[in-house]
Design a protein around this motif. Structure first.
Motif, PDB file in Angstrom:
ATOM      1  N   GLU A 135       0.838  -1.203   0.000  1.00  0.00           N
ATOM      2  CA  GLU A 135       0.000   0.000   0.000  1.00  0.00           C
ATOM      3  C   GLU A 135       0.876   1.258   0.000  1.00  0.00           C
ATOM      4  N   LEU A 136       1.944   1.185   0.799  1.00  0.00           N
ATOM      5  CA  LEU A 136       2.837   2.336   0.828  1.00  0.00           C
ATOM      6  C   LEU A 136       3.533   2.526  -0.529  1.00  0.00           C
ATOM      7  N   ALA A 164       3.383   5.762  -3.543  1.00  0.00           N
ATOM      8  CA  ALA A 164       4.556   6.363  -4.186  1.00  0.00           C
ATOM      9  C   ALA A 164       4.541   6.131  -5.700  1.00  0.00           C
ATOM     10  N   ALA A 165       4.128   4.954  -6.098  1.00  0.00           N
ATOM     11  CA  ALA A 165       4.092   4.627  -7.534  1.00  0.00           C
ATOM     12  C   ALA A 165       3.024   5.445  -8.244  1.00  0.00           C
ATOM     13  N   GLU A 166       1.920   5.671  -7.566  1.00  0.00           N
ATOM     14  CA  GLU A 166       0.847   6.462  -8.190  1.00  0.00           C
ATOM     15  C   GLU A 166       1.332   7.871  -8.475  1.00  0.00           C
ATOM     16  N   TYR A 167       2.097   8.403  -7.532  1.00  0.00           N
ATOM     17  CA  TYR A 167       2.600   9.754  -7.741  1.00  0.00           C
ATOM     18  C   TYR A 167       3.567   9.775  -8.935  1.00  0.00           C
ATOM     19  N   ARG A 168       4.483   8.795  -8.992  1.00  0.00           N
ATOM     20  CA  ARG A 168       5.411   8.735 -10.115  1.00  0.00           C
ATOM     21  C   ARG A 168       4.684   8.499 -11.447  1.00  0.00           C
ATOM     22  N   ALA A 169       3.628   7.689 -11.436  1.00  0.00           N
ATOM     23  CA  ALA A 169       2.880   7.384 -12.665  1.00  0.00           C
ATOM     24  C   ALA A 169       2.220   8.633 -13.212  1.00  0.00           C
ATOM     25  N   ARG A 170       1.688   9.456 -12.296  1.00  0.00           N
ATOM     26  CA  ARG A 170       1.054  10.687 -12.774  1.00  0.00           C
ATOM     27  C   ARG A 170       2.082  11.588 -13.446  1.00  0.00           C
ATOM     28  N   SER A 171       3.265  11.620 -12.852  1.00  0.00           N
ATOM     29  CA  SER A 171       4.310  12.454 -13.443  1.00  0.00           C
ATOM     30  C   SER A 171       4.721  11.924 -14.824  1.00  0.00           C
TER      31      SER A 171
END
Length: 782
Positions: free
Chosen positions: A527-528, A532-539
C-alpha cells in the motif's frame, strides 16, 4: 487293364522316394529353421540341418527343398564331406528331373553315384540306383527300372533295412502297375502295407491304400480305398500324393458316370500340381479332362486341355503321354472339320511313336489320318491309311481279321474302288449330320454344366458370407475383450490420479496458509509503495502526453511534406511522359508517315518501307518501356518474385551497376496491392543507388523469415551520414512511408565512403497497419 493304363503313370512317381519322414510337419520345419539360424558355424552339423530341412519340405514345397539341397551341397563340398555332398547331389538331381529337365537330373544323379563309389559307400550307391530307377520309370522304361529296384530290394532285405525296403517295394508295385502285371503289383503293395502297419507308418499306409485302390477292378471298391487314404494324406499334409489321389478318383467317377464329381477332383489335382510345380501331374490330369470332354462331345474344350497336356508332357520328357495327346488332338480336329490339322497331329504322333513303339497308338493315328483324308475327298491316301489301320488292328485283335484285310486287298479292283469311294462319300454326309446333332447335344450339356457351375459359385459365395460373418463375430469378441482390459487399466489409472490429487491438494492447502500470512505482511508494504508509484505514474503520464503531442505534430508535418513531394513527383513524371511521347513516339510516327509517302511515289520503295518498319519497332519498344515503368504487369502474369528478378536483370544489363540478386519465391504470400508496393520499394531503392550512390556493385536479397518478408538492399557507394541529412532525402522518405503503409519496419545503415544498407521487414498478416519502426545507425561496415 484300362484302369492301369490311365492311372499307372500317376502312381509311378509316388513311390520313387521313401514316404516315411518326408512329410513337412510345421513344428519340425519351424524347429529346424530356428536351429539353423542359431547355428552359425560352417561345419558338418550345419550341412545336416540343411539336408533335414530339404527332406521336410520335399512334399509340400519342392522348390524350397531344392534350394536347401543346393546350399547343403556347396557347404559339404567346401568341407570335403563326400557322403553328405553326394546325398545332397542325388536329391538335387531328382528334383531337377521332376521340374522337367530329365537329362540334367540324370547326369547329377550319376555324378552322385560316382562320389559314393569313390568313397566305397555301398548304401549310397544303392540310394542312387533307387533314384535312377525312378527316372527310368518317368521316361517309360519300367523294365530297366524294375531290374534296378530288384537289386535294391535284395540289398535292403539282406540288411533288414525295413525303412528303405518299403520305398523299393512301393516302387516295384508302381512299375508292375504300369507294365500291366496286376497280380504282382497287388502282391508288392500288400507287402508294403504289412510292413507299414508293423511300423505304424500312417503316412506310408495312406499312399499304399491309394495304390491298392487304383488296382481294383471294382470302381466302387477303389473309391472306398481313396476315402480311407484321403484323410490320412490331409492329416500328414502330403499334397504330392493328394494330387495323384484326386486324379485317380476323378477317373473312377468318370467311369461310373458322375461327371460333376470327376471334374471337381480333376480341378483339385491340377490346383495342387501347379502349386507344387509338378508338370507330370498337370499333364496327365489335363489329358484326363480332355477325355471327359470327349465323352461329352465338347471338342473345343478338349483341344485346350490336350494342348496343355502336350506342352507339359514334352517339357517333362513324357513321350508316351505326348503321343497320346497328339493322336487325340488329331481326332478332335477331325470332329471340328479341321482335317488338315488332324492329319498333321497324327503324323507327328507317328514320328514320336517310332521311339515309343506303341502299336495301339500307331493304329489310332492311322485311323485319324484315313478318316480325315476320306472327309477331304482324298480317297487314295485314305485307302492307304486304312490299310495300315486295319493291318495294325488285325495284329492287335486276331489272325482272322488280318486274313480278311488281305482278301480285301487281293480282290480290290478299279470298279470296286469307285464303289468304295461312293460309300465313303455317303458315309461322310451321314457323319456330318451326326456331328451336327452331337454338337447340338453338346451345347445343351454345356448350358447345363454352366448352370451347375453358377449354382456351385452361389453356394461358395454363401459359404464365404458365413465365414465372413463368423470372422466379424470373432473380431467383435476380441474387440470387446480389449475394451474391457482398457477400461480396467483406465479405472486403475484414475484411482491412482485421485490419490495423487488428494495428496497434492493437502500440500497446496498447507502452502496456501503460509502464502496468506506472507501476503498479509506484504500488503501493508504494498500500500505504501502503491501511493509512491501512483505519484510517479502521474508524473510520467504527463511527460508521455507532452511527448505524444510533439510526435503527432512531427508526424503531421512529415505527412504534409511527403504529400507535397508526392504531388511534385507525379507532375514531374507526367511531364517526363509528355516529353517522351513528343520526342520519341510523335517524331517516329512522322518519320514513318514520310517514309510511306515516299514509298507511294517511288517504284522501288522496299528500303523506305523497311526503315519505316524499324522505326515503328523502336517506337513500340519505347511504349513498352514506358508501360513497364508505369505499371509492373509482370506481377499479374508471373508473380512478384519473377517480376523483381526481371526488373533487376534489366537494370543489371542496361546500367553500369552490377547487381547480385537472391530472390526467394514468395508468390501468394502478400495480396496484389502489397506486392506492387514491395515492387515500388525495391525499384525506388535501386534507383536511389543509381542516382546518388555512385556505386559499382549492389546486392538485393528477398526472403521469408519467421513469418515475415525481409528485404535487404546494399551498395558499395559513397554513403552518407543519416544524422546530418535528417534520415535521408525524398527517395528514402517515400520508401519509409510505403513501409509504414505495409505495417513493417525499416533500418537504414550508412557511413560516408562505406556504402549504404537498407533492411526492411514486412509482416505477412497484420490485424491493423502499425506504425513503422525506423531507426538510423551511424556506422556500417561493408
Amino acid at each position: 487293364m484300362k484302369r492301369m493304363t490311365i492311372s499307372g503313370f500317376c502312381v509311378v512317381l509316388l513311390g520313387i522316394l521313401p514316404i516315411s519322414g518326408l512329410l513337412a510337419q510345421p513344428d519340425k520345419i519351424s524347429r529346424l529353421e530356428k536351429e539353423l539360424d542359431a547355428y552359425a558355424t560352417a561345419d558338418t552339423h550345419r550341412v545336416q540341418l540343411q539336408l533335414d530341412l530339404g527332406a521336410a519340405w520335399r512334399n509340400t514345397n519342392p522348390n524350397k527343398a531344392l534350394e536347401y539341397y543346393g546350399t547343403a551341397e556347396k557347404l559339404a563340398k567346401a568341407l570335403d564331406d563326400t557322403p553328405r555332398r553326394a546325398g545332397a547331389m542325388m536329391m538335387r538331381g531328382w528334383f531337377t528331373a521332376r521340374r522337367g529337365d530329365l537329362a540334367k537330373g540324370a547326369a547329377v544323379i550319376r555324378e552322385a553315384s560316382q562320389l559314393y563309389r569313390a568313397a566305397a559307400d555301398s548304401a549310397g550307391m544303392i540310394k542312387c540306383m533307387n533314384t535312377e530307377a525312378g527316372l527310368l520309370s518317368m521316361q517309360g522304361n519300367n523294365v530297366d527300372a524294375m531290374r534296378l529296384l530288384q537289386h535294391c530290394a535284395a540289398y535292403y532285405s539282406a540288411r533288414r533295412d525295413t525303412s528303405r525296403l518299403l520305398s523299393v517295394l512301393s516302387n516295384l508295385g508302381s512299375c508292375c502297375t504300369y507294365l500291366g502285371k496286376k497280380a504282382e503289383a497287388i502282391q508288392y503293395r500288400e507287402q508294403t502295407l504289412t510292413l507299414q502297419e508293423a511300423r505304424d507308418d500312417v503316412a506310408g499306409m495312406a499312399v499304399t491304400l491309394m495304390h491298392i485302390g487304383i488296382l481294383q477292378d471294382d470302381l466302387y471298391r477303389g473309391l472306398s480305398y481313396y476315402e480311407r487314404a484321403e484323410p490320412l494324406l490331409r492329416k500328414q499334409r502330403n499334397e504330392n500324393a493328394l494330387a495323384h489321389l484326386f486324379n485317380n478318383r476323378a477317373e473312377d467317377y468318370k467311369r461310373i458316370g458322375k461327371t460333376e464329381k470327376a471334374m471337381e477332383s480333376y480341378e483339385q489335382a491340377i490346383e495342387l500340381g501347379e502349386k507344387l510345380g509338378l508338370k507330370d501331374i498337370v499333364a496327365q490330369v489335363s489329358m484326363n479332362i480332355a477325355g471327359l470332354y470327349r465323352r461329352e462331345q465338347k471338342h473345343e474344350r478338349a483341344l485346350l486341355y490336350l494342348m496343355r497336356a502336350k506342352l507339359f508332357a514334352e517339357s517333362h520328357g513324357m513321350r508316351q503321354l505326348a503321343v497320346k495327346c497328339l493322336v487325340n488332338l488329331g481326332y478332335h480336329n477331325n470332329c471340328l472339320g479341321k482335317y488338315a490339322d488332324g492329319i498333321s497331329f497324327a503324323k507327328e504322333a507317328l514320328q514320336y511313336n517310332d521311339e515309343v513303339l506303341d502299336l495301339y497308338t500307331r493304329m489310332c493315328a492311322h485311323e485319324v489320318i484315313y478318316q480325315a483324308n476320306a472327309q477331304r475327298g482324298d480317297f487314295e491316301n485314305a485307302f492307304r491309311s486304312f490299310q495300315k489301320f486295319k493291318l495294325l488292328s488285325d495284329s492287335l485283335s486276331s489272325q482272322s481279321s488280318r486274313k480278311r484285310i488281305e482278301e480285301f486287298n487281293a480282290k480290290y479292283g478299279a470298279a470296286e474302288k469307285q464303289h468304295a469311294i461312293d460309300l465313303l462319300e455317303k458315309d461322310r454326309v451321314l457323319q456330318a449330320e451326326l456331328l451336327l446333332r452331337r454338337e447340338l447335344e453338346a451345347q445343351q450339356k454345356e448350358q447345363t454344366l454352366t448352370l451347375l457351375a453358377q449354382d456351385l459359385d452361389l453356394q461358395r459365395l454363401r459359404m464365404g458370407q458365413k465365414d465372413a460373418a463368423l470372422r466379424v463375430a470373432t473380431d467383435s469378441l476380441n474387440l470387446a475383450h480389449k475394451e474391457q482390459v482398457l477400461q480396467n487399466e483406465r479405472l486403475a489409472r484414475e484411482s491412482l490420479l485421485r490419490w495423487v490429487f488428494i495428496g497434492v491438494s493437502a500440500l497446496l492447502l498447507i502452502l496456501a496458509g503460509f502464502i496468506v500470512r506472507y501476503l498479509q505482511q506484504r500488503r501493508k508494504q504494498g500500500e505504501l509503495r502503491a501511493k509512491a508509484a501512483e505519484y510517479r505514474a502521474r508524473s510520467l503520464a504527463a511527460e508521455a502526453a507532452e511527448m505524444q503531442a510533439e510526435n503527432e505534430r512531427r508526424e503531421r508535418k512529415a505527412q504534409e511534406l511527403f504529400s507535397r513531394r508526392l504531388i511534385a513527383s507525379q507532375e514531374e513524371e507526367r511531364s517526363r511522359l509528355a516529353y517522351e511521347l513528343h520526342d520519341t513516339l510523335c517524331q517516329d510516327l512522322i518519320v514513318v508517315k514520310n517514309r510511306l509517302l515516299m514509298a507511294i511515289e517511288e517504284p522501288d520503295a522496299r528500303e523506305h518501307v523497311l526503315e519505316g518498319v524499324n522505326t515503328i519497332t523502336a517506337s513500340l519498344e519505347g511504349v513498352r518501356r514506358m508501360s513497364r515503368d508505369l505499371r509492373p504487369f509482370q506481377i499479374d502474369e508471373y508473380g512478384i518474385s519473377s517480376a523483381l528478378r526481371g526488373m533487376l536483370k534489366r537494370l543489371d544489363e542496361n546500367t553500369p551497376l552490377s547487381i547480385q540478386t537472391d530472390i526467394e519465391a514468395i508468390d501468394g504470400v502478400l495480396d496484389k496491392e502489397k506486392e506492387i508496393t514491395l515492387f515500388r520499394i525495391t525499384q525506388e531503392g535501386v534507383n536511389n543507388i543509381l542516382r546518388h550512390a555512385e556505386a559499382t556493385e549492389a546486392s538485393v536479397r528477398l526472403q521469408r523469415r519467421n513469418g515475415n518478408v525481409q528485404l535487404s538492399i546494399e551498395d558499395n557507394g559513397r554513403g552518407f551520414d543519416p544524422a546530418a541529412v535528417g534520415g535521408g532525402g525524398f527517395g528514402l522518405h517515400g520508401i519509409r512511408q510505403r513501409v509504414k503503409m505495409l505495417g513493417g519496419s525499416m533500418l537504414v545503415a550508412s557511413e560516408e565512403g562505406a556504402g549504404t544498407r537498407l533492411e526492411l521487414e514486412i509482416p505477412v498478416v497484420t490485424d491493423s497497419i502499425g506504425m513503422a519502426k525506423t531507426e538510423q545507425l551511424g556506422v556500417m561496415h561493408a
